[in-house]
Motif scaffolding. Structure first.
Motif, PDB file in Angstrom:
ATOM      1  N   UNK A   1      -1.900  13.261   5.890  1.00 24.90           N
ATOM      2  CA  UNK A   1      -3.117  12.474   6.036  1.00 24.90           C
ATOM      3  C   UNK A   1      -3.015  11.442   7.149  1.00 24.90           C
ATOM      4  N   UNK A   2      -4.180  11.133   7.736  1.00 28.26           N
ATOM      5  CA  UNK A   2      -4.227  10.051   8.721  1.00 28.26           C
ATOM      6  C   UNK A   2      -4.545   8.739   8.013  1.00 28.26           C
TER       7      UNK A   2
ATOM      8  N   UNK B   1       6.365  11.616   0.597  1.00 28.13           N
ATOM      9  CA  UNK B   1       6.550  11.765   2.036  1.00 28.13           C
ATOM     10  C   UNK B   1       5.611  12.841   2.580  1.00 28.13           C
ATOM     11  N   UNK B   2       5.415  13.893   1.793  1.00 25.31           N
ATOM     12  CA  UNK B   2       4.524  14.963   2.216  1.00 25.31           C
ATOM     13  C   UNK B   2       3.096  14.501   2.393  1.00 25.31           C
TER      14      UNK B   2
ATOM     15  N   UNK C   1       9.630  14.155  -1.304  1.00 26.83           N
ATOM     16  CA  UNK C   1       9.248  15.552  -1.455  1.00 26.83           C
ATOM     17  C   UNK C   1       8.166  15.871  -0.440  1.00 26.83           C
ATOM     18  N   UNK C   2       8.112  17.118  -0.025  1.00 27.38           N
ATOM     19  CA  UNK C   2       7.088  17.551   0.924  1.00 27.38           C
ATOM     20  C   UNK C   2       5.763  17.865   0.233  1.00 27.38           C
TER      21      UNK C   2
END
Length: 290
Positions: free
Chosen positions: A149-150, A143-144, A124-125
């Motif tokens: 985030x880094x 996945x979102x 999901x985003x």
């Protein structure tokens, strides 16, 4: 002597209301523990009182069967319970039992569903991170979240969620949720408990990464990336974000190495005694006056 039966539950509920609206200035560790202890004992005192009155009402209706009950389950002076009191107590006792069963089933179903999702990255985003308890649990991310985030910010998220797992915060949340379901007056305390567990995990994440500003920035970034529609599962942002960010940008809270345990022990002894007295106060007062 019936009126004294409600005294322990009333005092425990009053303490729960006070802590829900005006919490003590403690480190989140002790705030969460104090809120959980108070919520559980207040709910137990209330449920115990209702059950006690229900049993005595049944004994009033069926006096022959009452002779086979243990003495501690009945009023010390054999006071009959009137129907205007006994009927509501019986109905509420049944409702409490149903709420407990329903809450347990729902919680079990939610955990099972989350464990099924945890076998891979959530597709999901929506930016989601969830701590899933149990032997086959772990940290579920979407996945979102990975897109937003880094590496440093992801470390914050994992440190936060691992703190939830390490300290078994799911038990705190389950206890608070169940107490609020049994006694709706405890909902403010349940909200306070949820906030305290989030702050607890925030502080542990800040200590682990050594950068409070990074933790605050990560929380704000995830909150801003999340749409207004609710996520399908509890996420990293399911709490009062502004208060959490402000707390992280302020001076770290004192850990209360002495006052925290003392207050928790005092509260635990007090509320625990009140919960136990829900069945015994009538007998104690009866023996005193007799």
């Amino acid at each position: 002597m019936i009126e004294y039966t409600f005294l322990p539950a009333a005092i425990a509920l009053l303490l729960g209301l006070v802590l829900g609206w005006a919490p003590l200035p403690l480190h989140p560790v002790w705030s969460a523990r104090l809120a959980a202890t108070t919520a559980v004992t207040a709910a137990l005192a209330t449920a115990g009182t209702l059950l006690f009155v229900t049993v005595n009402y049944a004994a009033t209706l069926f006096p022959d069967a009452a002779d086979r009950l243990p003495e501690w389950t009945l009023f010390g002076d054999d006071t009959p319970v009137p129907a205007p009191l006994g009927v509501p107590a019986t109905v509420l006792t049944v409702l409490v039992a149903l709420v407990v069963v329903r809450s347990a089933v729902r919680w079990t179903r939610e955990v099972r569903t989350a464990r099924e999702f945890s076998r891979s990255v959530l597709d999901t985003d929506l930016p989601i991170a969830v701590a899933i308890p149990g032997r086959h649990g772990g940290v579920l991310v979407s996945r979102g979240l990975l897109k937003v985030l880094d590496a440093g910010e992801l470390q914050v998220v994992f440190r936060h969620e691992l703190a939830h797992l390490r300290h078994r915060h799911h038990r705190y949340l389950a206890a608070g949720s169940l107490a609020a379901a049994v006694v709706p007056l405890l909902r403010p305390l349940d909200r306070r408990l949820r906030f305290a567990t989030e702050r607890w995990a925030d502080e542990e994440a800040a200590e682990a990464v050594g950068d409070r500003a990074l933790v605050a920035r990560t929380i704000a970034k995830v909150a801003l990336a999340r749409p207004t529609s609710p996520a399908p599962l509890p996420s990293f942002t399911d709490s009062v974000v502004v208060q959490r960010v402000a707390a992280l940008l302020a001076t770290p809270p004192r850990k209360n190495p002495v006052s925290g345990p003392v207050i928790l022990a005092g509260s635990g002894l007090t509320t625990g005694a009140l919960a136990a007295a829900a069945f015994q106060l009538d007998h104690a007062l009866a023996s005193t006056f007799l």
